[in-house]
Design a protein around this motif. Structure first.
Motif, mmCIF file in Angstrom:
data_model
loop_
_atom_site.group_PDB
_atom_site.id
_atom_site.type_symbol
_atom_site.label_atom_id
_atom_site.label_comp_id
_atom_site.label_asym_id
_atom_site.label_seq_id
_atom_site.Cartn_x
_atom_site.Cartn_y
_atom_site.Cartn_z
ATOM 1 N N GLY A 139 0.777 -1.228 0.000
ATOM 2 C CA GLY A 139 0.000 0.000 0.000
ATOM 3 C C GLY A 139 0.801 1.267 0.000
ATOM 4 O O GLY A 139 0.252 2.339 0.216
ATOM 5 N N ASP A 140 2.082 1.210 -0.226
ATOM 6 C CA ASP A 140 2.899 2.423 -0.235
ATOM 7 C C ASP A 140 3.290 2.733 -1.669
ATOM 8 O O ASP A 140 3.740 1.863 -2.414
ATOM 9 C CB ASP A 140 4.157 2.221 0.622
ATOM 10 N N GLU A 141 3.148 3.987 -2.062
ATOM 11 C CA GLU A 141 3.417 4.377 -3.447
ATOM 12 C C GLU A 141 4.900 4.318 -3.793
ATOM 13 O O GLU A 141 5.257 4.326 -4.960
ATOM 14 C CB GLU A 141 2.886 5.791 -3.693
ATOM 15 N N SER A 142 5.763 4.296 -2.778
ATOM 16 C CA SER A 142 7.197 4.282 -3.052
ATOM 17 C C SER A 142 7.715 2.879 -3.360
ATOM 18 O O SER A 142 8.894 2.714 -3.647
ATOM 19 C CB SER A 142 7.962 4.846 -1.847
ATOM 20 N N GLU A 143 6.866 1.880 -3.290
ATOM 21 C CA GLU A 143 7.314 0.516 -3.539
ATOM 22 C C GLU A 143 7.588 0.297 -5.029
ATOM 23 O O GLU A 143 6.920 0.861 -5.889
ATOM 24 C CB GLU A 143 6.250 -0.481 -3.070
ATOM 25 N N THR A 144 8.563 -0.514 -5.284
ATOM 26 C CA THR A 144 8.866 -0.957 -6.646
ATOM 27 C C THR A 144 8.879 -2.482 -6.642
ATOM 28 O O THR A 144 9.381 -3.111 -5.705
ATOM 29 C CB THR A 144 10.226 -0.424 -7.116
ATOM 30 N N ALA A 145 8.344 -3.071 -7.668
ATOM 31 C CA ALA A 145 8.245 -4.531 -7.756
ATOM 32 C C ALA A 145 8.542 -4.973 -9.172
ATOM 33 O O ALA A 145 8.332 -4.230 -10.140
ATOM 34 C CB ALA A 145 6.861 -5.013 -7.322
ATOM 35 N N SER A 146 9.021 -6.168 -9.291
ATOM 36 C CA SER A 146 9.303 -6.759 -10.589
ATOM 37 C C SER A 146 9.239 -8.273 -10.442
ATOM 38 O O SER A 146 9.745 -8.833 -9.465
ATOM 39 C CB SER A 146 10.685 -6.334 -11.101
ATOM 40 N N PHE A 147 8.608 -8.934 -11.402
ATOM 41 C CA PHE A 147 8.577 -10.396 -11.382
ATOM 42 C C PHE A 147 8.481 -10.904 -12.810
ATOM 43 O O PHE A 147 7.960 -10.247 -13.714
ATOM 44 C CB PHE A 147 7.413 -10.929 -10.532
ATOM 45 N N GLY A 148 9.022 -12.095 -13.009
ATOM 46 C CA GLY A 148 9.080 -12.722 -14.325
ATOM 47 C C GLY A 148 10.063 -13.871 -14.293
ATOM 48 O O GLY A 148 10.525 -14.292 -13.220
ATOM 49 N N ALA A 149 10.422 -14.373 -15.451
ATOM 50 C CA ALA A 149 11.404 -15.448 -15.528
ATOM 51 C C ALA A 149 12.815 -14.871 -15.467
ATOM 52 O O ALA A 149 13.070 -13.747 -15.902
ATOM 53 C CB ALA A 149 11.222 -16.238 -16.817
ATOM 54 N N SER A 150 13.725 -15.646 -14.904
ATOM 55 C CA SER A 150 15.121 -15.221 -14.822
ATOM 56 C C SER A 150 15.710 -15.111 -16.233
ATOM 57 O O SER A 150 15.716 -16.091 -16.991
ATOM 58 C CB SER A 150 15.921 -16.220 -13.989
ATOM 59 N N ILE A 151 16.213 -13.936 -16.577
ATOM 60 C CA ILE A 151 16.678 -13.692 -17.951
ATOM 61 C C ILE A 151 17.949 -14.470 -18.287
ATOM 62 O O ILE A 151 17.978 -15.220 -19.277
ATOM 63 C CB ILE A 151 16.870 -12.177 -18.172
ATOM 64 N N PRO A 152 19.036 -14.353 -17.509
ATOM 65 C CA PRO A 152 20.247 -15.102 -17.893
ATOM 66 C C PRO A 152 20.054 -16.609 -17.807
ATOM 67 O O PRO A 152 20.568 -17.355 -18.647
ATOM 68 C CB PRO A 152 21.299 -14.606 -16.896
ATOM 69 N N THR A 153 19.300 -17.072 -16.805
ATOM 70 C CA THR A 153 19.064 -18.513 -16.689
ATOM 71 C C THR A 153 18.247 -19.027 -17.852
ATOM 72 O O THR A 153 18.483 -20.129 -18.362
ATOM 73 C CB THR A 153 18.356 -18.814 -15.358
ATOM 74 N N THR A 154 17.278 -18.241 -18.292
ATOM 75 C CA THR A 154 16.461 -18.645 -19.432
ATOM 76 C C THR A 154 17.305 -18.815 -20.689
ATOM 77 O O THR A 154 17.170 -19.808 -21.417
ATOM 78 C CB THR A 154 15.357 -17.605 -19.685
ATOM 79 N N PHE A 155 18.188 -17.867 -20.960
ATOM 80 C CA PHE A 155 19.020 -17.960 -22.164
ATOM 81 C C PHE A 155 19.940 -19.176 -22.103
ATOM 82 O O PHE A 155 20.017 -19.963 -23.052
ATOM 83 C CB PHE A 155 19.853 -16.689 -22.325
#
Length: 554
Positions: free
Chosen positions: A219-235
């Motif tokens: 609930g805080d506007e200062s938060e940053t988030a990111s999710f997805g597949a691991s890029i170097p591991t995927t390659f």
């Protein structure tokens, strides 16, 4: 002899282009004369230049790195695109069918990209950084949280990689040498890895995601988030997995291999076919597991009331291969459960494992006992494929035992990939959090199935004739007082030989005939008098003839 100035290859006389690199060349003629003279003379005879004998060895040929770029890029692109479309399309179809709550179209595309990367065993990763208030009246504190985890969806992975291998063999069936096919395998793997990496880079979730706002945000506007597949591991894993699959497809062909590799092929191709058959049977085992459960389970142990039919179907279809791995593992006697290790202020770790009998009692689904016969059927089919493929080489028994031995390595890896795993690490101003978990087959007991595979291989080899049980039993079994096996008859010693005609051990011939069967009277049955012919004498009583039909003469 002239050499190409571009690549150093030998040039054929009167050729204007190099046969190796294709560059245009100008060859010097032996009749070329030195300027100012009417007759040709060697360059070493130029005044003031000491004569030097020409080198007998050609110049070192430089490494042509551009040759690595020449190949069937169209075939490589088609193989990579088909595999990627199948993996991403199947994953997206299952996710849309499952209709997860609090998700937008972008979130579902992100989940599809994560599922696509998981087909090559790449984990999903996520991170959150921001501020939070620990309790009312307290100030804000910084925190960070990172998590990773996943599992391999075997159904989608087998579909995409299997079709890629089949297409690759179709494209390369006319190649004259295996090195060309290996080169295209590397190109297809490189294209596949680049395409998959581009997908996971383009499709990533952030703090604007509905999933994050509904479940993961503070609930805080200062938060940053990111999710997805691991890029170097995927390659890296996409490159490794695709190249391994296509390289194995090359190894399965005999006409590309030399004499030495053919000897290896005779003991490798059939076991690889057996492992591939076992993998392809996993979704079938998953179908049997679902039928055995849903047709025998009681109503109060059915599906979750919060899931509708399509959501349940999406989960089952997407995890058929993984369910098959667990079903076969449970049929072998291995336990299934979970383990965890969480450390915040004090250590908290534990595990909970249960075998097949516990699952039957808890769910009242007696059909789960079908895991045992299903296991034997799957192993028997895989072993039969090995024996049938290796029968032409004459090493059927050796091949089926190599397959059974390779299962000691293959099945623990398969069980590990099919199981879910995850880890999370976080910290704030006052504490740290580190936890990890695992759900699936107990790793220490995954060797039970390979042991059963050895027994199945032995039985099937005996049934199909790949293993001569009678010969082995005859060579091993011997009771005191019985006639020994012909291979172990003791050597003849003087004084112990007995003639089949009835001679007693002392050497006396009760019939009065000599050992050759000649008539002592000198006449044969044809009426011809042979009295003048020397007749063979009897051998001494203490010595038998040296050969059948040969009589010792005194």
């Amino acid at each position: 002899m002239n050499f190409c100035p571009h690549c150093g290859a030998r040039l054929r006389p009167d050729h204007l282009f190099c046969a190796s690199c294709g560059q245009r060349v100008v060859q010097s003629s032996p009749s070329t004369s030195i300027a100012g003279q009417g007759s040709p003379r060697p360059w070493s005879a130029v005044p003031g230049v000491p004569p030097v004998a020409p080198s007998a060895t050609p110049p070192r040929r430089p490494v042509d790195l551009t040759g690595l770029l020449r190949g069937n890029w169209v075939a490589a692109l088609v193989v990579a695109l088909v595999a990627l479309v199948l993996a991403f399309g199947s994953s997206a179809a299952l996710i849309w069918m499952g209709d997860p709550d609090h998700t937008s179209t972008h979130d579902r595309l992100v989940f599809s990209a994560i599922a696509t990367a998981s087909t090559v065993s790449a984990d999903a990763v996520g991170s959150i950084d921001g501020d939070y208030v620990a309790y009312e009246g307290a100030g804000q504190e910084d925190f960070s949280l990172a998590a990773a985890g996943g599992f391999v969806p075997f159904t989608v992975a087998l579909l995409s990689l299997g079709v890629a291998g089949w297409l690759f063999r179709r494209f390369t069936r006319g190649y004259p040498q295996v090195k060309h096919a290996i080169g295209d395998a590397l190109r297809a793997a490189l294209v596949y890895a680049l395409l998959m990496m581009a997908v996971v880079i383009a499709l990533r979730g952030d703090e604007d995601s509905r999933v994050y706002k509904s479940d993961g945000g503070f609930g805080d506007e200062s938060e940053t988030a990111s999710f997805g597949a691991s890029i170097p591991t995927t390659f890296f894993l996409a490159l490794l997995v695709m190249f391994s699959v296509l390289a194995l497809a090359c190894v399965m062909r005999r006409d590309w291999l030399g004499a030495r590799m053919l000897k290896v092929h005779a003991f490798v191709a059939a076991p690889i076919s057996g492992i591939a058959t076992f993998l392809l049977m996993l979704p079938v085992a998953g179908v049997v597991a679902n039928l055995a459960f849903w047709l025998t389970v009681k109503d109060d142990h059915g599906a979750d009331d919060e899931l509708d039919f399509l959501q349940t179907a999406a989960i089952i279809i997407g995890s058929l291969g993984n369910i098959g791995v667990g079903f076969l593992g449970a049929g072998s006697g291995g336990p299934i459960g979970n383990s965890w290790d969480a450390r915040e202020f004090d250590s908290d770790r534990g595990a909970e494992w249960h075998r097949l009998s516990w699952a039957v009692d808890e769910t009242d689904a007696w059909g789960l006992w079908f895991a045992i016969p299903t296991l034997f059927v799957v192993l028997a089919v895989a072993a039969y494929v090995v024996i049938r493929r290796a029968r032409a080489s004459g090493h059927a028994f050796a091949n089926v035992m190599i397959w059974a031995g390779s299962m000691f390595v293959a099945y623990p890896v398969i069980a590990r990939l099919a199981s879910a795993h995850g880890a999370v690490d976080g910290d704030d101003a006052t504490s740290e959090l580190s936890a990890e978990g695992y759900f699936g087959l107990k790793p220490a007991d995954t060797l039970l199935l390979p042991l059963i595979a050895v027994l199945v291989a032995l039985v099937l080899a005996a049934v199909t004739g790949a293993l001569d049980v009678r010969r082995i039993a005859a060579s091993m079994q011997q009771s005191p007082g019985t006639t020994p096996h012909p291979d172990r008859v003791p050597p003849v010693t003087p004084g112990s030989w007995t003639h089949p005609s009835g001679m007693n051990p002392s050497g006396a011939n009760p019939s009065g005939m000599n050992p050759s069967g000649a008539n002592p009277s000198g006449a044969d049955h044809s009426g011809v008098d042979r009295s003048g012919v020397d007749q063979p004498a009897r051998w001494p009583d203490h010595e038998p003839p040296t050969q059948p039909g040969h009589v010792h003469r005194p």
